[in-house]
Design an enzyme around this catalytic site. Structure first.
Site, PDB file in Angstrom:
ATOM      1  N   HIS A   1      -3.610   7.202   3.390  1.00 40.48           N
ATOM      2  CA  HIS A   1      -4.010   5.915   2.811  1.00 40.48           C
ATOM      3  C   HIS A   1      -5.403   5.568   3.333  1.00 40.48           C
ATOM      4  O   HIS A   1      -5.683   5.708   4.523  1.00 40.48           O
ATOM      5  CB  HIS A   1      -2.986   4.846   3.208  1.00 40.48           C
ATOM      6  CG  HIS A   1      -3.300   3.510   2.632  1.00 40.48           C
ATOM      7  ND1 HIS A   1      -3.551   3.328   1.296  1.00 40.48           N
ATOM      8  CD2 HIS A   1      -3.415   2.285   3.210  1.00 40.48           C
ATOM      9  CE1 HIS A   1      -3.809   2.055   1.073  1.00 40.48           C
ATOM     10  NE2 HIS A   1      -3.739   1.399   2.218  1.00 40.48           N
TER      11      HIS A   1
ATOM     12  N   CYS B   1       0.815  -1.234   0.000  1.00 35.06           N
ATOM     13  CA  CYS B   1       0.000   0.000   0.000  1.00 35.06           C
ATOM     14  C   CYS B   1       0.840   1.271   0.000  1.00 35.06           C
ATOM     15  O   CYS B   1       0.337   2.342  -0.317  1.00 35.06           O
ATOM     16  CB  CYS B   1      -0.934   0.017   1.194  1.00 35.06           C
ATOM     17  SG  CYS B   1      -2.057  -1.363   1.211  1.00 35.06           S
TER      18      CYS B   1
ATOM     19  N   ASN C   1     -10.005  -0.032   0.238  1.00 35.22           N
ATOM     20  CA  ASN C   1      -8.539   0.074   0.178  1.00 35.22           C
ATOM     21  C   ASN C   1      -8.064  -0.483  -1.170  1.00 35.22           C
ATOM     22  O   ASN C   1      -8.208  -1.663  -1.441  1.00 35.22           O
ATOM     23  CB  ASN C   1      -7.968  -0.733   1.351  1.00 35.22           C
ATOM     24  CG  ASN C   1      -6.449  -0.755   1.375  1.00 35.22           C
ATOM     25  OD1 ASN C   1      -5.789  -0.274   0.454  1.00 35.22           O
ATOM     26  ND2 ASN C   1      -5.895  -1.322   2.437  1.00 35.22           N
TER      27      ASN C   1
END
Ligand code: ACO
Length: 325
Positions: A252, A119, A282
């Site tokens: 994020h 990520c 996500n």
């Protein structure tokens, strides 16, 4: 490893994103696993996510996002000399997804390669490209975060399948004179917890095992809060800025509770923190760049604004970038 501001200013001159059309709602997940819209909403903030078509690979999403970024930057695609793709879901082991992007865009004279940092991937790619633009012969680069996480999601695991989605975001970077641009980036890794967030199957360690995300959610949650606060502050400090200078913080988009914990510690009002996880979940390496593109299109990034991106991911990894527009 810290990276401070240099004399060469690297600007983000265009952004673009691509979200697959198919929407999967929490209600649809209720039919797959024992969960509820209420649980997912209160524990994560996510309401729906996008799912790529069977025929679409990570590079296909990336190419769509890149085309929009190139148009936004008002350049010709053959001006691009460097293509770096961050992804945890490459089309295949090799060639790199960046090579498929290069082919899809028909760019002949560019160097293309992938970066792997889960990520945090887009911030690792941004840091790499910034350094290459500053030190090398390159002037214009394409940096992409793209994921088809639905291809490695265990649709029977309610602890993970509710969290992820597919999408891609792209940025065109250019070396230019001036005081604005990427002021600082900061990236880091802690490899003592490689096993709390991983895809143990499918690689050379366990080639016969199916590739699927495994996660110890609570442990990842604690790490995420700590490291995103740390990275946010480090990148600010490297740029010689303070929290109050930030027009927008783009964290994020893993879990709204993680974002709220960060907001409390960096003391920023809610309207200076960008949130779009309710729509996309996500999207790993695609998340921060899709959010930046959306923020720009919504008019939330004005000329001169200081914007910070911050992310964490498997590895464990973390990264942040300070950008003056
Ligand atoms: N629906 C209903 N109940 C559920 C679900 C679900 N989808 N998932 C878990 N539960 C249950 C658990 O079984 C548990 O039940 P129990 O108390 O009877 O054992 C209860 O809910 C609480 O579970 P926890 O795991 O403790 O829930 P938590 O509040 O920690 O939330 C979550 C779980 C949302 C996964 C959270 O831990 C989280 O967001 N962690 C961080 C995840 C993350 O950011 N990952 C990033 C990945 S980044 C990358 O690099 C790919």
């Amino acid at each position: 490893m810290p990276h401070s501001t240099s004399k060469d200013m690297i600007h983000i001159i265009g952004t673009g994103s691509y979200l697959p059309e198919q929407i999967m709602t929490n209600q649809e997940l209720e039919r797959l696993v024992e969960t509820s819209d209420e649980w997912i909403t209160t524990r994560t903030g996510i309401k729906e996510r996008r799912i790529a078509d069977k025929t679409e690979a990570a590079s296909d999403l990336a190419i769509q996002a890149a085309k929009k970024a190139i148009t936004d930057a008002r350049i010709q695609s053959d001006q691009i000399e460097l293509i770096v793709v961050a992804t945890a879901t490459p089309d295949m082991f090799f060639p790199s997804t960046a090579c498929f992007v290069q082919k899809g865009l028909g760019i002949k004279n560019a160097v293309a390669f992938d970066v792997s940092a889960a990520c945090s991937g887009f911030l690792f790619a941004l840091t790499t490209v910034k350094a290459l633009l500053e030190s090398g012969p390159y002037k214009t680069a394409l940096v992409i975060g793209t994921e088809k996480l639905s291809s490695i999601t265990d649709w029977k695991d309610r602890g993970t399948c509710i969290l992820f989605g597919d999408g891609a975001g792209a940025a065109v970077l250019q070396k230019q004179n001036g005081m604005q641009g990427i002021l600082s980036t900061y990236i880091g890794t802690d490899a003592t917890q490689t096993d709390i967030l991983d895809v143990p199957g499918g690689g050379s360690r366990n080639p016969q095992k199916e590739a699927a995300i495994h996660m110890e959610g609570k442990e990842v949650f604690k790490f995420a809060v700590l490291k995103m606060i740390f990275a946010t502050k480090e990148a600010l400090q490297l740029a010689g800025k303070r929290e109050s200078d930030l027009a927008l913080l783009i964290p994020h988009q893993a879990n709204l509770r993680i974002i709220e914990a960060i907001a409390e510690r960096v003391q920023l009002p809610r309207d200076r923190i960008f949130v779009n996880l309710q729509k996309y979940g996500n999207m790993s390496a695609a998340t921060t760049i899709v959010a930046l593109d959306e923020a720009r299109r919504e008019g939330r990034v004005k000329k001169g604004d200081l914007v910070e991106l911050v992310a964490f991911g498997a590895g464990l990894t973390w990264g942040a970038a300070m950008i003056q527009f």
